[in-house]
Motif scaffolding. Structure first.
Motif, PDB file in Angstrom:
ATOM      1  N   VAL A 306       0.830  -1.209   0.000  1.00  0.00           N
ATOM      2  CA  VAL A 306       0.000   0.000   0.000  1.00  0.00           C
ATOM      3  C   VAL A 306       0.864   1.259   0.000  1.00  0.00           C
ATOM      4  CG1 VAL A 306      -1.692   1.323   1.329  1.00  0.00           C
ATOM      5  CG2 VAL A 306      -1.944  -1.154   1.106  1.00  0.00           C
ATOM      6  N   SER A 307       1.911   1.255   0.824  1.00  0.00           N
ATOM      7  CA  SER A 307       2.756   2.446   0.938  1.00  0.00           C
ATOM      8  C   SER A 307       3.680   2.632  -0.258  1.00  0.00           C
ATOM      9  CB  SER A 307       3.599   2.374   2.217  1.00  0.00           C
ATOM     10  OG  SER A 307       4.525   1.299   2.153  1.00  0.00           O
ATOM     11  N   TYR A 308       4.020   1.537  -0.942  1.00  0.00           N
ATOM     12  CA  TYR A 308       4.970   1.616  -2.054  1.00  0.00           C
ATOM     13  C   TYR A 308       4.291   1.854  -3.401  1.00  0.00           C
ATOM     14  CZ  TYR A 308       9.848   0.909  -3.420  1.00  0.00           C
ATOM     15  OH  TYR A 308      11.139   1.117  -3.825  1.00  0.00           O
ATOM     16  N   THR A 309       2.978   1.701  -3.444  1.00  0.00           N
ATOM     17  CA  THR A 309       2.255   1.925  -4.692  1.00  0.00           C
ATOM     18  C   THR A 309       2.438   3.342  -5.225  1.00  0.00           C
ATOM     19  OG1 THR A 309       0.615   0.225  -4.139  1.00  0.00           O
ATOM     20  CG2 THR A 309      -0.019   1.866  -5.782  1.00  0.00           C
ATOM     21  N   PRO A 310       2.347   4.411  -4.394  1.00  0.00           N
ATOM     22  CA  PRO A 310       2.607   5.759  -4.928  1.00  0.00           C
ATOM     23  C   PRO A 310       3.995   5.903  -5.535  1.00  0.00           C
ATOM     24  CG  PRO A 310       1.548   5.893  -2.788  1.00  0.00           C
ATOM     25  CD  PRO A 310       1.915   4.463  -2.990  1.00  0.00           C
ATOM     26  N   THR A 311       4.991   5.241  -4.962  1.00  0.00           N
ATOM     27  CA  THR A 311       6.349   5.305  -5.515  1.00  0.00           C
ATOM     28  C   THR A 311       6.394   4.703  -6.908  1.00  0.00           C
ATOM     29  OG1 THR A 311       7.317   5.170  -3.298  1.00  0.00           O
ATOM     30  CG2 THR A 311       8.746   4.616  -5.150  1.00  0.00           C
ATOM     31  N   CYS A 312       5.754   3.556  -7.084  1.00  0.00           N
ATOM     32  CA  CYS A 312       5.735   2.904  -8.400  1.00  0.00           C
ATOM     33  C   CYS A 312       5.024   3.770  -9.432  1.00  0.00           C
ATOM     34  CB  CYS A 312       5.061   1.536  -8.293  1.00  0.00           C
ATOM     35  SG  CYS A 312       5.974   0.347  -7.288  1.00  0.00           S
ATOM     36  N   ILE A 313       3.916   4.401  -9.016  1.00  0.00           N
ATOM     37  CA  ILE A 313       3.197   5.287  -9.932  1.00  0.00           C
ATOM     38  C   ILE A 313       4.075   6.474 -10.320  1.00  0.00           C
ATOM     39  CG2 ILE A 313       1.211   6.825 -10.161  1.00  0.00           C
ATOM     40  CD1 ILE A 313      -0.311   4.935  -8.289  1.00  0.00           C
ATOM     41  N   MET A 314       4.787   7.017  -9.346  1.00  0.00           N
ATOM     42  CA  MET A 314       5.675   8.146  -9.603  1.00  0.00           C
ATOM     43  C   MET A 314       6.807   7.754 -10.551  1.00  0.00           C
ATOM     44  SD  MET A 314       7.642  10.459  -6.768  1.00  0.00           S
ATOM     45  CE  MET A 314       8.811  11.747  -7.249  1.00  0.00           C
ATOM     46  N   LEU A 315       7.358   6.559 -10.373  1.00  0.00           N
ATOM     47  CA  LEU A 315       8.431   6.092 -11.246  1.00  0.00           C
ATOM     48  C   LEU A 315       7.931   5.908 -12.675  1.00  0.00           C
ATOM     49  CD1 LEU A 315      10.119   3.454  -8.908  1.00  0.00           C
ATOM     50  CD2 LEU A 315      11.022   5.685  -9.563  1.00  0.00           C
ATOM     51  N   LEU A 316       6.732   5.379 -12.824  1.00  0.00           N
ATOM     52  CA  LEU A 316       6.168   5.200 -14.160  1.00  0.00           C
ATOM     53  C   LEU A 316       5.924   6.557 -14.825  1.00  0.00           C
ATOM     54  CD1 LEU A 316       3.611   2.320 -13.467  1.00  0.00           C
ATOM     55  CD2 LEU A 316       5.759   2.148 -14.717  1.00  0.00           C
ATOM     56  N   CYS A 317       5.455   7.529 -14.050  1.00  0.00           N
ATOM     57  CA  CYS A 317       5.226   8.867 -14.608  1.00  0.00           C
ATOM     58  C   CYS A 317       6.533   9.524 -15.040  1.00  0.00           C
ATOM     59  CB  CYS A 317       4.518   9.743 -13.584  1.00  0.00           C
ATOM     60  SG  CYS A 317       2.799   9.285 -13.267  1.00  0.00           S
TER      61      CYS A 317
END
Length: 376
Positions: A306-317
């Protein structure tokens, strides 16, 4: 000129100064462009201040909680290999919290117009945010290892004690650390610290600027792709895969334990019978312990996901949009998104102690003894 206009003028002067410096040192336009993006000065200041204030409080809590976790596991000893990996996880979360406190402090000092002898944004990025990013990769891979260890306990329960020992776990932690942190040290060659004169301050302060060298730029790009994109996303999906497997197995364990409990309720010891017939209750206790460990690992992994999902989204962006990075056109949006990911992962690292407390009886007893909450 009111205070708001002065702040805008100061920001423009700083931006103009950096543009001039980076223009003289880099031929890559994407390196030295610094623009407001979608956020103006007021919006960026308010959002950043809210994130940083909350993050600072959570970071202090994370330092305390992870320090307690390390102390408790050290008291319990390292005969259990899982204690080694959990200590490594707590130590990584502790390091991330300390680095974030430093980065947040620099930002708060800068926002309060406190005169400090360095550029708070750029220097704290290289000495706080950037090391935090690499150590957070360590957290991700340690979580993946813990999930993998528990999967082995389910798949090969008779061989797991030979495969997962204290020595092999310690070796795995060292490898993970070298695999995630060492490339980040190489990444520092992309930037250098230099003294810069800012006219509006009428003083010279320490700043961090990119190095204009095509060879170094290529090395930095490779490291960014491997450590900044492949490593975190791969760890995330590994943890996700193992967590799904553990949840499925946990349901099977729960169903099996209910059937065994039902059978044990009908089983009664009769005088003169062989004591070896007590094996069903023993097996039930063993599976209760295994189920409890699986539940704890699933809880840790779920919070991490849950906490790492924003990081993955940010990396993809940042991969899709070339200017979405710290020195790009959308620098402010990148910083705000980064603050959100910092906050999410800091909360994740700070609440692990609650999982240990409520799901591990030995940890709970040792912690209560450490805090002198029990009389004995």
């Amino acid at each position: 000129m009111n205070s708001t206009e002065e702040e805008i003028a100061n920001f423009s002067a700083v931006t103009e100064g950096r543009l001039q410096i980076w223009n003289n040192q880099s031929k890559d336009p994407s390196v030295y462009i610094s623009a407001t993006g979608f956020l103006n000065d007021r919006q960026f200041g308010i959002i950043s201040l809210v994130f940083v204030s909350i993050s600072q409080i959570c970071s202090v809590i994370a330092v305390v909680s992870n320090s307690l976790s390390i102390t408790v596991f050290a008291r319990l000893g390292f005969s259990e290999p899982s204690n080694i990996s959990l200590v490594a996880l707590a130590a990584s979360d502790l390091a991330c919290a300390v680095l974030l406190i430093w980065a947040n402090s620099c930002f708060l000092l800068s926002s309060m117009d406190v005169r400090i002898p360095f550029d708070a944004t750029n220097v704290s990025f290289l000495t706080g945010s950037m090391p935090w990013a690499f150590i957070s990769r360590t957290v991700a891979w340690i979580t993946a290892f813990i999930s993998f260890e528990r999967c082995l306990c389910i798949l090969v329960p008779l061989k797991v004690k030979k495969l997962i020992t204290s020595k092999s776990t310690l070796t795995a932690m060292i490898i993970i650390f070298l695999f995630t942190v060492c490339p980040g040290i190489i990444g520092f060659i992309r930037y250098r610290f230099t003294l810069v004169f800012y006219p509006y301050l009428n003083t010279t302060i320490l700043d961090a600027v990119p190095v204009d060298n095509e060879y170094i730029i290529q090395i930095d790009y490779i490291i960014t792709v491997i450590c900044g994109f492949i490593q975190p996303l791969l760890a995330f999906f590994i943890v996700l895969m193992y967590t799904i497997f553990l949840i499925v197995q946990l349901r099977k364990l729960s169903s099996w334990r209910k059937s065994v409990t039902s059978a044990n309720s009908q089983w009664q010891h009769k005088p003169g019978e062989n004591p070896a017939l007590n094996s069903p209750p023993t097996q039930d206790r063993s599976f209760r312990k295994e189920e409890s460990l699986v539940r704890m690992v699933v809880a840790i992994a779920t919070i991490f996901i849950v906490s790492y999902t924003p990081t993955c989204i940010m990396l993809l962006c940042s991969t899709i949009f070339n200017e979405f990075f710290f020195f790009g056109v959308y620098k402010r949006m990148f910083i705000v998104c980064g603050m959100a990911t910092f906050l999410a992962q800091t909360i994740s690292g700070g609440v692990n102690i609650l999982i240990y407390y409520y799901m591990a009886s030995k940890f709970r007893s040792a912690l209560r003894c450490l805090l002198r909450l029990d009389r004995q």
